[in-house]
Design a protein around this motif. Structure first.
Motif, PDB file in Angstrom:
ATOM      1  N   UNK A 145       7.881 -34.420 -28.891  1.00 29.86           N
ATOM      2  CA  UNK A 145       6.667 -34.437 -29.715  1.00 29.86           C
ATOM      3  C   UNK A 145       6.480 -35.819 -30.334  1.00 29.86           C
ATOM      4  N   UNK A 157       4.149 -26.956 -40.790  1.00 29.52           N
ATOM      5  CA  UNK A 157       3.385 -27.464 -39.656  1.00 29.52           C
ATOM      6  C   UNK A 157       3.064 -28.949 -39.740  1.00 29.52           C
ATOM      7  N   UNK A 206       5.555 -31.710 -38.441  1.00 32.63           N
ATOM      8  CA  UNK A 206       5.669 -32.029 -37.018  1.00 32.63           C
ATOM      9  C   UNK A 206       5.147 -33.435 -36.753  1.00 32.63           C
ATOM     10  N   UNK A 207       3.924 -33.712 -37.174  1.00 35.15           N
ATOM     11  CA  UNK A 207       3.319 -35.021 -36.945  1.00 35.15           C
ATOM     12  C   UNK A 207       3.981 -36.129 -37.755  1.00 35.15           C
ATOM     13  N   UNK A 221       1.800 -22.013 -30.152  1.00 33.49           N
ATOM     14  CA  UNK A 221       0.527 -22.184 -30.855  1.00 33.49           C
ATOM     15  C   UNK A 221       0.490 -23.543 -31.553  1.00 33.49           C
ATOM     16  N   UNK A 222       1.608 -23.952 -32.154  1.00 33.67           N
ATOM     17  CA  UNK A 222       1.654 -25.270 -32.795  1.00 33.67           C
ATOM     18  C   UNK A 222       1.421 -26.370 -31.770  1.00 33.67           C
ATOM     19  N   UNK A 274      -0.094 -26.293 -28.800  1.00 35.32           N
ATOM     20  CA  UNK A 274      -1.461 -26.346 -28.272  1.00 35.32           C
ATOM     21  C   UNK A 274      -2.474 -26.711 -29.355  1.00 35.32           C
ATOM     22  N   UNK A 275      -2.194 -26.310 -30.601  1.00 34.25           N
ATOM     23  CA  UNK A 275      -3.082 -26.704 -31.697  1.00 34.25           C
ATOM     24  C   UNK A 275      -3.059 -28.221 -31.872  1.00 34.25           C
ATOM     25  N   UNK A 276      -1.866 -28.797 -31.803  1.00 38.48           N
ATOM     26  CA  UNK A 276      -1.753 -30.255 -31.952  1.00 38.48           C
ATOM     27  C   UNK A 276      -2.463 -30.963 -30.802  1.00 38.48           C
ATOM     28  N   UNK A 316      -4.919 -29.821 -29.012  1.00 44.84           N
ATOM     29  CA  UNK A 316      -6.349 -29.617 -29.197  1.00 44.84           C
ATOM     30  C   UNK A 316      -6.916 -30.511 -30.288  1.00 44.84           C
ATOM     31  N   UNK A 317      -6.184 -30.647 -31.387  1.00 39.39           N
ATOM     32  CA  UNK A 317      -6.651 -31.481 -32.495  1.00 39.39           C
ATOM     33  C   UNK A 317      -6.716 -32.944 -32.068  1.00 39.39           C
ATOM     34  N   UNK A 318      -5.721 -33.388 -31.304  1.00 35.54           N
ATOM     35  CA  UNK A 318      -5.719 -34.778 -30.830  1.00 35.54           C
ATOM     36  C   UNK A 318      -6.956 -35.038 -29.960  1.00 35.54           C
ATOM     37  N   UNK A 337      -9.757 -33.369 -30.008  1.00 33.05           N
ATOM     38  CA  UNK A 337     -10.927 -33.242 -30.879  1.00 33.05           C
ATOM     39  C   UNK A 337     -11.207 -34.561 -31.597  1.00 33.05           C
TER      40      UNK A 337
END
Lengths: 346, 346
Positions: free
Chosen positions: A135, A219, A222-223, A239-240, A242-244, A246-248, A250
């Motif tokens: 990550x 959460x 992580x970043x 989920x974390x 794929x959310x990350x 997706x957010x990147x 976006x």
């Protein structure tokens, strides 16, 4: 390791199959000239590509098979039609037979995990396998696991993930005692699901070699890269992840739109295009391509199914690191040393 | 609603208490001049701020209390010391007594949820409350719930979340039949936890007014805005929310570094500064500040604890919308109409 690293390749895996796998192998071979490949696939497709990449051909043993697991096969389906004869199975089996040190496939995750578990079996003391992701963070990179191999977890499974993840971090990041955090909905000891709290207690009370337990993380850690290894069960982990992702995407899209909206912005973009190119490279998912299957008696690297040759080459690089630093040996060693104390704490 | 919207404010909540709450109320009042406030807090702190904001003072009833819930109070502690007398409790109770239509607090989430549940009680047919977030997406905004009120969920609770979330989407986005997705680790019907699969079956088979069931969605669908309402249990929801926030900060930081690294990049930044300002505003977490507590006999808006006056004003705006569009009535109506069919499907 004195002899060359040998990597088994499932040439038929992924959205683009051999047309990505072979060029990807060629890129990785340039970076690791001593590498050897054991390649499984349909010779009608693979042979012309081997001719086009003579260096790969010279460094490979090729085995023909007509059976390939499809990207939409369910795990049970893949096992039924592909066991003992598909390119995916044969590549995994090469590791089991000791003919390769590690296997790379861009094939479908569920099928690959089912076949790998069936063929290689889980390690001693490990009940269930896991998938670890590398990550990107503000501090560099972290290991996050499990990102989707199994759903739900009891405390001992989370502790096993901590042990396996820290061994992986030692290999990938070259640090002696990685910090490990448990993903939770708060950092206080009273918060969260029972299994996570119980795993926290065991990790706090047990002396595990090469593992520095940090506590709970959330959460947003992580970043930040708060810890080297983030442990979670596969549902929340997937989920974390794929959310990350997706957010990147976006925010990259927001940025693209913003830079296109006015003439001044386009002029600015022109001047700063070098910086944007560097940023784009930093956010390129192909750079950190490759999930590591952990907990099996053999190392399996899962490349993203939709990646290109550059991305597949990253997965091969990762496989090379795993094999040359003897990941499995490090996990086994830690498990052997830590297990008595861990069991006593349960 | 013909009479003015009345909003109860916990003036002592949040990292900065009244010094943010009162200026925030003033900003919101400019946008909604008919608004009335019922303010609870310590007069030593609040009275001077009311004098500094005469328009707020003229639109408010102020009630003095010396008891304030601290940001680090555990829910049980907060209930013990703050029940019946803290600014948080009294603001919630104003809603229960019908003296306010909605309450806004920037106080600690656990305490606020505990007090709100204790004071307002859950709605008929609803077992557990939830927290809904308004999530910026590439298509606009979505509702995501539960982002951390309760951990773990059985199928009926997920269905309740779908009903409440779609009522909220009707109010906030002004659409008649919002699309609803269940957050899962894959979009195929066979994937995921049992409770999620079962909730999917119920939502597929039941005709629920003002709700268009879409199916499963994954983590990357959050940023895409694939559906208007994303339903998940609180553990995964909280992790997804914080992961997205963390990733957004991480990429903003990458961008800042990239734009500072070379002279050309700084020149480019200068030209494109308008675009960067627009992007910054788009990513500003204060714009979408405010979690909505759902499932209680009264609407509670939780503002971020660390926000400033601008952020608090957004939470008040949100409260205003909830009250003026009669969120509670819409939820009740849907529950009444859908519950027989939902119960039959369970």
């Amino acid at each position: 390791m004195s002899r060359p690293v040998r990597i088994a390749l499932d040439a038929m895996g992924g959205d683009h199959g051999a047309s990505v796998v072979l060029p990807g192998a060629a890129l990785a071979l340039e970076r690791h000239p001593g590498l050897r490949f054991v390649i499984y696939g349909d010779e009608k497709v693979v042979a012309p590509l081997l001719d086009a990449h003579p260096k790969v051909k010279a460094s490979s043993d090729f085995h023909h098979t007509e059976v390939a697991v499809a990207m939409d096969h369910k795990p049970s389906q893949a096992l039924r039609m592909g066991r003992y004869k598909s390119s995916m199975w044969l590549a995994i089996e090469a590791v089991k037979k000791g003919e390769a040190d590690v296997v790379v496939s861009a094939g479908n995750t569920g099928a690959l995990m089912a076949m790998a578990t069936f063929c290689l079996k889980t390690m001693a003391h490990i009940e269930r396998p896991a998938i670890a992701a590398i990550w990107p963070t503000l501090r560099g990179e972290s290991i996050v696991l499990d990102v989707g191999a199994t759903i739900g977890a009891h405390a001992q499974h989370l502790v096993d993930l901590a042990v396996m993840g820290s061994a992986l971090a030692r290999v990938v990041f070259d640090i002696d005692r990685p910090t490990v955090g448990l993903l939770n909905v708060g950092v206080e000891e009273i918060k969260g699901i029972e299994a996570v709290k119980e795993a926290g207690r065991i990790l706090r009370e047990t002396e595990i070699p090469h593992l520095a337990y940090h506590g709970f993380v959330e959460g947003d850690d992580l970043g930040k890269g708060t810890v080297d290894v983030v442990v979670t069960e596969g549902f929340a982990g997937n989920i974390a992840l794929k959310t990350a992702e997706g957010t990147a995407k976006q925010i990259a899209e927001y940025l693209r739109n913003a830079m296109n909206r006015t003439l001044m912005a386009r002029v600015g973009y022109f001047f700063a295009r070098g910086a944007f190119a560097a940023l784009k490279e930093k956010l390129d998912p192909r750079r950190a391509n490759g999930g590591v299957f952990l907990g099996l008696e053999g190392v399996v690297i899962k490349s993203h199914g939709g990646t290109d040759a550059l991305g597949f080459a990253s997965a091969v690089d990762l496989a090379y690191e795993m094999a040359s630093h003897e990941l499995l040996g490090k996990i086994r060693e830690t498990l052997e040393r830590a297990h008595p104390a861990m069991s006593a704490a349960v």
